[in-house]
Design a protein around this motif. Sequence first.
Motif, PDB file in Angstrom:
ATOM      1  N   SER A   5       0.827  -1.216   0.000  1.00 20.24           N
ATOM      2  CA  SER A   5       0.000   0.000   0.000  1.00 20.24           C
ATOM      3  C   SER A   5       0.859   1.263   0.000  1.00 20.24           C
ATOM      4  N   LYS A   6       1.995   1.228   0.670  1.00 20.20           N
ATOM      5  CA  LYS A   6       2.885   2.391   0.692  1.00 20.20           C
ATOM      6  C   LYS A   6       3.516   2.626  -0.679  1.00 20.20           C
ATOM      7  N   VAL A   7       3.951   1.548  -1.317  1.00 18.57           N
ATOM      8  CA  VAL A   7       4.554   1.672  -2.643  1.00 18.57           C
ATOM      9  C   VAL A   7       3.511   2.183  -3.630  1.00 18.57           C
ATOM     10  N   HIS A   8       2.314   1.609  -3.567  1.00 15.83           N
ATOM     11  CA  HIS A   8       1.260   2.011  -4.498  1.00 15.83           C
ATOM     12  C   HIS A   8       0.864   3.481  -4.271  1.00 15.83           C
ATOM     13  N   ALA A   9       0.794   3.894  -3.017  1.00 13.84           N
ATOM     14  CA  ALA A   9       0.461   5.290  -2.716  1.00 13.84           C
ATOM     15  C   ALA A   9       1.521   6.235  -3.274  1.00 13.84           C
ATOM     16  N   LEU A  10       2.782   5.853  -3.180  1.00 16.10           N
ATOM     17  CA  LEU A  10       3.858   6.684  -3.711  1.00 16.10           C
ATOM     18  C   LEU A  10       3.754   6.793  -5.229  1.00 16.10           C
ATOM     19  N   VAL A  11       3.502   5.673  -5.895  1.00 16.06           N
ATOM     20  CA  VAL A  11       3.351   5.676  -7.353  1.00 16.06           C
ATOM     21  C   VAL A  11       2.178   6.582  -7.756  1.00 16.06           C
ATOM     22  N   CYS A  12       1.068   6.459  -7.059  1.00 16.86           N
ATOM     23  CA  CYS A  12      -0.109   7.291  -7.364  1.00 16.86           C
ATOM     24  C   CYS A  12       0.179   8.767  -7.136  1.00 16.86           C
ATOM     25  N   GLU A  13       0.868   9.087  -6.067  1.00 16.22           N
ATOM     26  CA  GLU A  13       1.191  10.486  -5.779  1.00 16.22           C
ATOM     27  C   GLU A  13       2.135  11.054  -6.831  1.00 16.22           C
ATOM     28  N   MET A  14       3.098  10.266  -7.257  1.00 21.44           N
ATOM     29  CA  MET A  14       4.016  10.729  -8.298  1.00 21.44           C
ATOM     30  C   MET A  14       3.252  11.019  -9.587  1.00 21.44           C
ATOM     31  N   ARG A  15       2.354  10.121  -9.953  1.00 17.66           N
ATOM     32  CA  ARG A  15       1.549  10.330 -11.167  1.00 17.66           C
ATOM     33  C   ARG A  15       0.660  11.547 -11.029  1.00 17.66           C
ATOM     34  N   ARG A  16       0.066  11.720  -9.843  1.00 13.37           N
ATOM     35  CA  ARG A  16      -0.821  12.858  -9.603  1.00 13.37           C
ATOM     36  C   ARG A  16      -0.083  14.183  -9.779  1.00 13.37           C
ATOM     37  N   GLN A  17       1.179  14.196  -9.363  1.00 16.04           N
ATOM     38  CA  GLN A  17       1.976  15.418  -9.475  1.00 16.04           C
ATOM     39  C   GLN A  17       2.662  15.556 -10.831  1.00 16.04           C
ATOM     40  N   GLY A  18       2.437  14.598 -11.712  1.00 20.01           N
ATOM     41  CA  GLY A  18       3.024  14.672 -13.042  1.00 20.01           C
ATOM     42  C   GLY A  18       4.485  14.283 -13.100  1.00 20.01           C
ATOM     43  N   VAL A  19       4.936  13.550 -12.093  1.00 16.24           N
ATOM     44  CA  VAL A  19       6.323  13.101 -12.044  1.00 16.24           C
ATOM     45  C   VAL A  19       6.402  11.724 -12.696  1.00 16.24           C
ATOM     46  N   GLU A  20       7.400  11.522 -13.533  1.00 22.12           N
ATOM     47  CA  GLU A  20       7.574  10.228 -14.193  1.00 22.12           C
ATOM     48  C   GLU A  20       7.964   9.167 -13.169  1.00 22.12           C
ATOM     49  N   VAL A  21       7.227   8.071 -13.183  1.00 22.96           N
ATOM     50  CA  VAL A  21       7.492   6.966 -12.257  1.00 22.96           C
ATOM     51  C   VAL A  21       8.564   6.079 -12.879  1.00 22.96           C
ATOM     52  N   PRO A  22       9.661   5.840 -12.158  1.00 21.37           N
ATOM     53  CA  PRO A  22      10.709   4.967 -12.688  1.00 21.37           C
ATOM     54  C   PRO A  22      10.159   3.568 -12.970  1.00 21.37           C
ATOM     55  N   ALA A  23      10.644   2.959 -14.033  1.00 23.47           N
ATOM     56  CA  ALA A  23      10.159   1.641 -14.439  1.00 23.47           C
ATOM     57  C   ALA A  23      10.341   0.607 -13.327  1.00 23.47           C
ATOM     58  N   HIS A  24      11.469   0.675 -12.624  1.00 21.60           N
ATOM     59  CA  HIS A  24      11.696  -0.328 -11.576  1.00 21.60           C
ATOM     60  C   HIS A  24      10.701  -0.173 -10.432  1.00 21.60           C
ATOM     61  N   LEU A  25      10.249   1.047 -10.157  1.00 20.59           N
ATOM     62  CA  LEU A  25       9.264   1.265  -9.100  1.00 20.59           C
ATOM     63  C   LEU A  25       7.896   0.747  -9.550  1.00 20.59           C
ATOM     64  N   SER A  26       7.557   0.957 -10.806  1.00 18.55           N
ATOM     65  CA  SER A  26       6.304   0.412 -11.341  1.00 18.55           C
ATOM     66  C   SER A  26       6.320  -1.112 -11.270  1.00 18.55           C
ATOM     67  N   HIS A  27       7.475  -1.691 -11.579  1.00 19.31           N
ATOM     68  CA  HIS A  27       7.614  -3.149 -11.515  1.00 19.31           C
ATOM     69  C   HIS A  27       7.425  -3.647 -10.083  1.00 19.31           C
ATOM     70  N   ILE A  28       8.022  -2.975  -9.123  1.00 19.71           N
ATOM     71  CA  ILE A  28       7.885  -3.356  -7.713  1.00 19.71           C
ATOM     72  C   ILE A  28       6.416  -3.247  -7.298  1.00 19.71           C
ATOM     73  N   ASP A  29       5.750  -2.173  -7.715  1.00 19.57           N
ATOM     74  CA  ASP A  29       4.339  -1.980  -7.394  1.00 19.57           C
ATOM     75  C   ASP A  29       3.505  -3.140  -7.932  1.00 19.57           C
ATOM     76  N   CYS A  30       3.720  -3.514  -9.180  1.00 18.87           N
ATOM     77  CA  CYS A  30       2.972  -4.633  -9.787  1.00 18.87           C
ATOM     78  C   CYS A  30       3.275  -5.948  -9.078  1.00 18.87           C
ATOM     79  N   GLU A  31       4.538  -6.164  -8.782  1.00 20.24           N
ATOM     80  CA  GLU A  31       4.956  -7.393  -8.108  1.00 20.24           C
ATOM     81  C   GLU A  31       4.313  -7.511  -6.724  1.00 20.24           C
ATOM     82  N   LEU A  32       4.333  -6.424  -5.964  1.00 16.70           N
ATOM     83  CA  LEU A  32       3.746  -6.448  -4.621  1.00 16.70           C
ATOM     84  C   LEU A  32       2.227  -6.571  -4.676  1.00 16.70           C
TER      85      LEU A  32
END
Length: 71
Positions: free
Chosen positions: A30-57
Amino acid sequence: MKTPTFDAQIETLEAAVEAADAQTRVALQSKVHALVCEMRRQGVEVPAHLSHIDCELTDEAVEAQFDNLPV
């Protein structure tokens, strides 16, 4: 472009996920997913490895829901 605040949060979460056991990894999802969502909300590019971790978790969290179901 990532901000220094996001960089620090990413590093902290990645280290926590890497060091965590299976149960703790599910809790960190939930923490990783919240960070990914917040980055997207602010228009910040989410690193591919973080997206992968989010999907994996997320996959691990879904699987964990079915661990104790009777067959």
